[in-house]
Scaffold this active site. Structure first.
Site, PDB file in Angstrom:
ATOM      1  N   ASN A   9       0.864  -1.186   0.000  1.00 12.55           N
ATOM      2  CA  ASN A   9       0.000   0.000   0.000  1.00 12.55           C
ATOM      3  C   ASN A   9       0.898   1.232   0.000  1.00 12.55           C
ATOM      4  OD1 ASN A   9      -1.803   2.054   0.464  1.00 12.55           O
ATOM      5  ND2 ASN A   9      -2.375   1.390   2.539  1.00 12.55           N
ATOM      6  N   TRP A  10       0.975   1.872  -1.150  1.00 14.52           N
ATOM      7  CA  TRP A  10       1.900   3.001  -1.295  1.00 14.52           C
ATOM      8  C   TRP A  10       1.352   4.278  -0.641  1.00 14.52           C
ATOM      9  CZ3 TRP A  10       3.852   2.672  -7.140  1.00 14.52           C
ATOM     10  CH2 TRP A  10       4.500   1.445  -7.321  1.00 14.52           C
ATOM     11  N   LYS A  11       0.094   4.252  -0.236  1.00 15.92           N
ATOM     12  CA  LYS A  11      -0.553   5.427   0.386  1.00 15.92           C
ATOM     13  C   LYS A  11      -0.325   6.668  -0.496  1.00 15.92           C
ATOM     14  CE  LYS A  11      -0.169   3.116   4.797  1.00 15.92           C
ATOM     15  NZ  LYS A  11      -0.038   3.187   6.249  1.00 15.92           N
ATOM     16  N   HIS A  94      -9.442   0.967   5.074  1.00 15.96           N
ATOM     17  CA  HIS A  94      -8.139   1.133   5.733  1.00 15.96           C
ATOM     18  C   HIS A  94      -8.322   2.046   6.955  1.00 15.96           C
ATOM     19  CE1 HIS A  94      -4.025   2.364   6.521  1.00 15.96           C
ATOM     20  NE2 HIS A  94      -3.656   1.274   5.889  1.00 15.96           N
ATOM     21  N   GLU A  96      -6.743   4.454   8.004  1.00 13.22           N
ATOM     22  CA  GLU A  96      -6.600   5.896   7.736  1.00 13.22           C
ATOM     23  C   GLU A  96      -7.871   6.459   7.104  1.00 13.22           C
ATOM     24  OE1 GLU A  96      -2.887   5.420   5.650  1.00 13.22           O
ATOM     25  OE2 GLU A  96      -1.985   4.773   7.537  1.00 13.22           O
ATOM     26  N   GLU A 166      -4.946  -4.926  10.624  1.00 12.48           N
ATOM     27  CA  GLU A 166      -3.899  -3.933  10.830  1.00 12.48           C
ATOM     28  C   GLU A 166      -4.149  -3.207  12.153  1.00 12.48           C
ATOM     29  OE1 GLU A 166      -2.080  -2.626   6.784  1.00 12.48           O
ATOM     30  OE2 GLU A 166      -3.847  -1.423   7.162  1.00 12.48           O
ATOM     31  N   GLY A 172       2.965   2.378  10.757  1.00 18.97           N
ATOM     32  CA  GLY A 172       3.884   3.502  10.591  1.00 18.97           C
ATOM     33  C   GLY A 172       4.632   3.874  11.855  1.00 18.97           C
ATOM     34  N   SER A 212       3.903  -2.053  10.332  1.00 20.38           N
ATOM     35  CA  SER A 212       5.357  -2.134  10.534  1.00 20.38           C
ATOM     36  C   SER A 212       5.920  -3.507  10.192  1.00 20.38           C
ATOM     37  CB  SER A 212       5.734  -1.721  11.968  1.00 20.38           C
ATOM     38  OG  SER A 212       5.392  -0.369  12.184  1.00 20.38           O
ATOM     39  N   GLY A 233       3.069  -1.119   4.247  1.00 25.83           N
ATOM     40  CA  GLY A 233       3.075   0.314   3.972  1.00 25.83           C
ATOM     41  C   GLY A 233       4.478   0.785   3.640  1.00 25.83           C
ATOM     42  N   GLY A 234       5.141   1.397   4.616  1.00 29.76           N
ATOM     43  CA  GLY A 234       6.457   2.016   4.401  1.00 29.76           C
ATOM     44  C   GLY A 234       7.452   1.148   3.650  1.00 29.76           C
TER      45      GLY A 234
HETATM   46  P1  13P Z   1       3.306   0.409   7.677  1.00 31.85           P
HETATM   47  O1  13P Z   1       3.839  -0.867   7.067  1.00 31.85           O
HETATM   48  O2  13P Z   1       4.013   1.638   7.174  1.00 31.85           O
HETATM   49  O3  13P Z   1       3.221   0.327   9.158  1.00 31.85           O
HETATM   50  O4  13P Z   1       1.791   0.562   7.130  1.00 31.85           O
HETATM   51  C1  13P Z   1       0.923  -0.507   7.213  1.00 31.85           C
HETATM   52  C2  13P Z   1      -0.311  -0.158   6.454  1.00 31.85           C
HETATM   53  O5  13P Z   1      -1.078   0.695   6.855  1.00 31.85           O
HETATM   54  C3  13P Z   1      -0.558  -0.850   5.189  1.00 31.85           C
HETATM   55  O6  13P Z   1      -1.843  -0.611   4.721  1.00 31.85           O
END
Ligand code: 13P
Length: 249
Positions: A9-11, A94, A96, A166, A172, A212, A233-234
Site C-alpha cells: 500500500n503506497w498510500k 483502511h 486511515e 492492521e 507507521g 510495521s 506500507g512504508g
Molecule cells: P506500515 O507498514 O508503514 O506500518 O503501514 C501498514 C499499512 O497501513 C498498510 O496498509
C-alpha cells in the site's frame, strides 16, 4: 491451500516518475513463485501501472472507491472506472480512511458490495486503536468491524474477499505486533468466519497482517498458521524491502 499474498500500500507517496521506476524494479525482481504480488499505488498512477504490469505476476489495486455507482459525486472514483483500467483489487476501510475520513462500517459494507459487483477483489481492513487494546476491547471491536462491514455477504461472496488485520498502533510506528499477537487475532478472525460461514469457507479466505511489517520481522509473522501474508506500507516503497518481505514465506 489458501493464497499467500503480499500487497504494497503506497498510500499518498511517490511522483509519477518514482512510481513507474518502483514498479519496473519489482517487475524485474525475483519473487517466490507461490506468492501473489500486489501493488496499491495512488489512483492517478493505477491505469499506467496496470498497463505496465499487465502480462506480469504483479497485480494492481487501488486504495479506495466510491460507494456510489456513478453520477454527481465530485472527486470520487467508481468501481467501474477502476475495473476499466485493469485494476483487480480495492482496499476497503483502511484505518486511515476510517480515522481521517470518517468511514464507518455501514458505508464500507456498501463499498464491499460495489467492488464485488464489479467482479473485483475487496481487501477489507480491520484493526483496533491502542486505546481499545489497552481496554482489552480489541476482539469485540474487530468482531463488530467484520460483522457490520462484511458479514452481510453470502458464503459465496465472502470467498471473493481478502481480509487485512492492521492494528492501528502498529501502522507507521515501527512497533509491530508480535507474531503471537498477530496469530491470536488472526485465529480469532478465522473463528468468526467459521462461526458465520462454516469451516471450509473460513479456511479459504486469506487474512493478511499489516503494521510495521519489515524484512526483518516478516518471516516470523508469516510463519503463523493463520497469517496468509502482509499488507505493507512504508517498506513497500523500497523495492528491495518489498521483495525481501514477499520472499519471507
Ligand atoms: P506500515 O507498514 O508503514 O506500518 O503501514 C501498514 C499499512 O497501513 C498498510 O496498509
Amino acid at each position: 491451500m489458501r493464497k499467500k499474498i503480499v500487497a504494497g500500500n503506497w498510500k499518498m507517496n511517490k511522483s509519477k516518475t518514482e512510481a513507474v521506476a518502483l514498479a519496473q524494479d519489482l517487475l524485474s525482481a525475483d519473487f517466490d513463485k507461490t506468492v501473489d504480488l500486489l501493488i496499491i499505488p495512488p489512483f492517478l498512477y493505477a491505469s499506467e501501472l496496470a498497463e505496465a504490469c499487465a502480462d506480469s505476476r504483479v497485480q494492481v489495486g487501488v486504495q479506495n472507491c466510491s460507494e456510489h455507482t456513478s453520477g454527481a459525486y465530485t472527486g470520487e472514483v467508481s468501481v467501474s472506472m477502476i475495473r476499466s483500467v485493469g485494476v483487480s483489487h480495492v482496499l476497503v476501510g483502511h484505518s486511515e480512511r476510517r480515522e481521517y475520513f470518517g468511514e464507518q462500517n455501514a458505508v464500507l459494507a456498501q463499498k464491499v458490495d460495489q467492488v464485488l459487483a464489479a467482479g473485483l477483489t475487496p481487501i477489507y481492513c480491520c484493526g483496533e486503536q491502542l486505546s481499545e487494546r489497552e481496554k482489552n476491547n480489541h476482539f469485540s471491536l474487530v468482531k463488530s468491524q467484520l460483522e457490520e462491514g462484511l458479514f452481510h455477504l453470502s458464503a459465496e461472496a465472502i470467498q471473493q474477499c481478502v481480509i487485512a488485520y492492521e492494528p492501528v498502533w502498529a501502522i507507521g510506528t515501527g512497533v509491530t505486533a508480535t507474531a503471537d499477537q498477530a496469530q491470536e487475532m488472526h485465529a480469532f478472525i478465522r473463528q468468526l468466519l467459521t462461526d458465520q460461514y462454516g469451516e471450509s469457507v473460513a479456511q479459504a479466505i486469506p487474512v493478511l497482517y499489516g503494521g510495521s511489517c519489515k524484512p526483518d520481522n516478516a518471516q516470523e509473522l508469516f510463519a503463523n498458521s493463520d497469517v496468509d501474508g502482509g499488507l505493507i506500507g512504508g517498506a513497500s516503497l523500497v523495492a528491495s524491502d518489498f521483495v525481501a518481505i514477499a520472499n519471507s514465506f
